[in-house]
Write a protein that holds these residues in place. Structure first.
Motif: not given
Ligand code: MLT
Length: 202
Positions: A159-160, A130, A163
């Motif tokens: 998780s990044n 992100v 996202r």
């Protein structure tokens, strides 16, 4: 005249999309030419060198630490890269390119998608994260994006990248996200998947 040192190789085949090649930290405009030819033989290649230096290593924007970005610089540099692409399109007579970015180059490509949705025809983001914590509400209208992440990437947590996929999807991009049995470095699977994906969108 453009502010980026770059390489340009004209198309050698009809019908392949031009590629905007964006290298990782410490790379340069020569790094991804071979990858570009492997994943899309015949495409015009536009390959700038990042203008930020970190201990002599070229990058596309400043960071405060690994994975911690100077977001004001991300915004400024993404717009600057967008202007470069527009100028280069006029100079070389090419269509809107598909970005192929690795690591830091993938991160600036993701920022460019969110900040200036019209610049890129699509993007292959290799080990991206992100780029902006509070991006504008972009309208990507179906822009195709292939996001390839490494399961064991020490720089980009799962998780990044998830996202990022969600963020781009929400902005209207048509996102394919695959998590490969790899680390931060590219693998043969990246090349094969990228080549097949381009073949399907072109
Ligand atoms: C970045 O700074 O863009 C990321 O940490 C990836 C990298 O260049 O190592």
């Amino acid at each position: 005249e453009t502010p980026f040192i770059h390489r340009f190789e004209p198309a050698t085949g009809a019908g392949s999309p031009p590629l905007l090649l964006l290298h990782g930290t410490g790379g340069d405009e020569n790094d991804l030419l071979g990858l570009g030819k492997m994943i899309s033989p015949g495409s015009a290649l536009l390959s700038p060198r990042g203008r930020v230096l970190e201990h002599g290593m070229p990058r596309f924007f400043r960071r405060l630490a690994e994975g911690v970005f100077d977001e004001e610089d991300v915004r400024r540099r993404a717009l600057e890269l967008g202007d470069f692409v527009s100028e280069a399109r006029k100079q070389y007579g090419i269509a809107a390119p598909l970005a192929v970015g690795f690591s830091n180059g993938a991160n600036i490509a993701a920022a460019l998608l969110l900040l200036k949705p019209d610049v890129l025809a699509g993007a292959i983001l290799l080990r991206a994260m992100v780029p902006l914590s509070d991006p504008p509400e972009a309208q990507l209208g179906g822009t195709p994006v292939l996001l390839l992440s490494g399961q064991g990437d020490p720089i980009v947590p799962a998780s990044n990248s998830a996202r990022l996929a969600a963020l781009l999807t929400k902005a209207g991009a048509s996102v394919t996200h695959k998590v490969l049995p790899a680390g931060h470095q590219l693998s043969q699977a990246d090349v094969t998947l990228a080549r097949d994906w381009i073949g399907n969108i072109a």
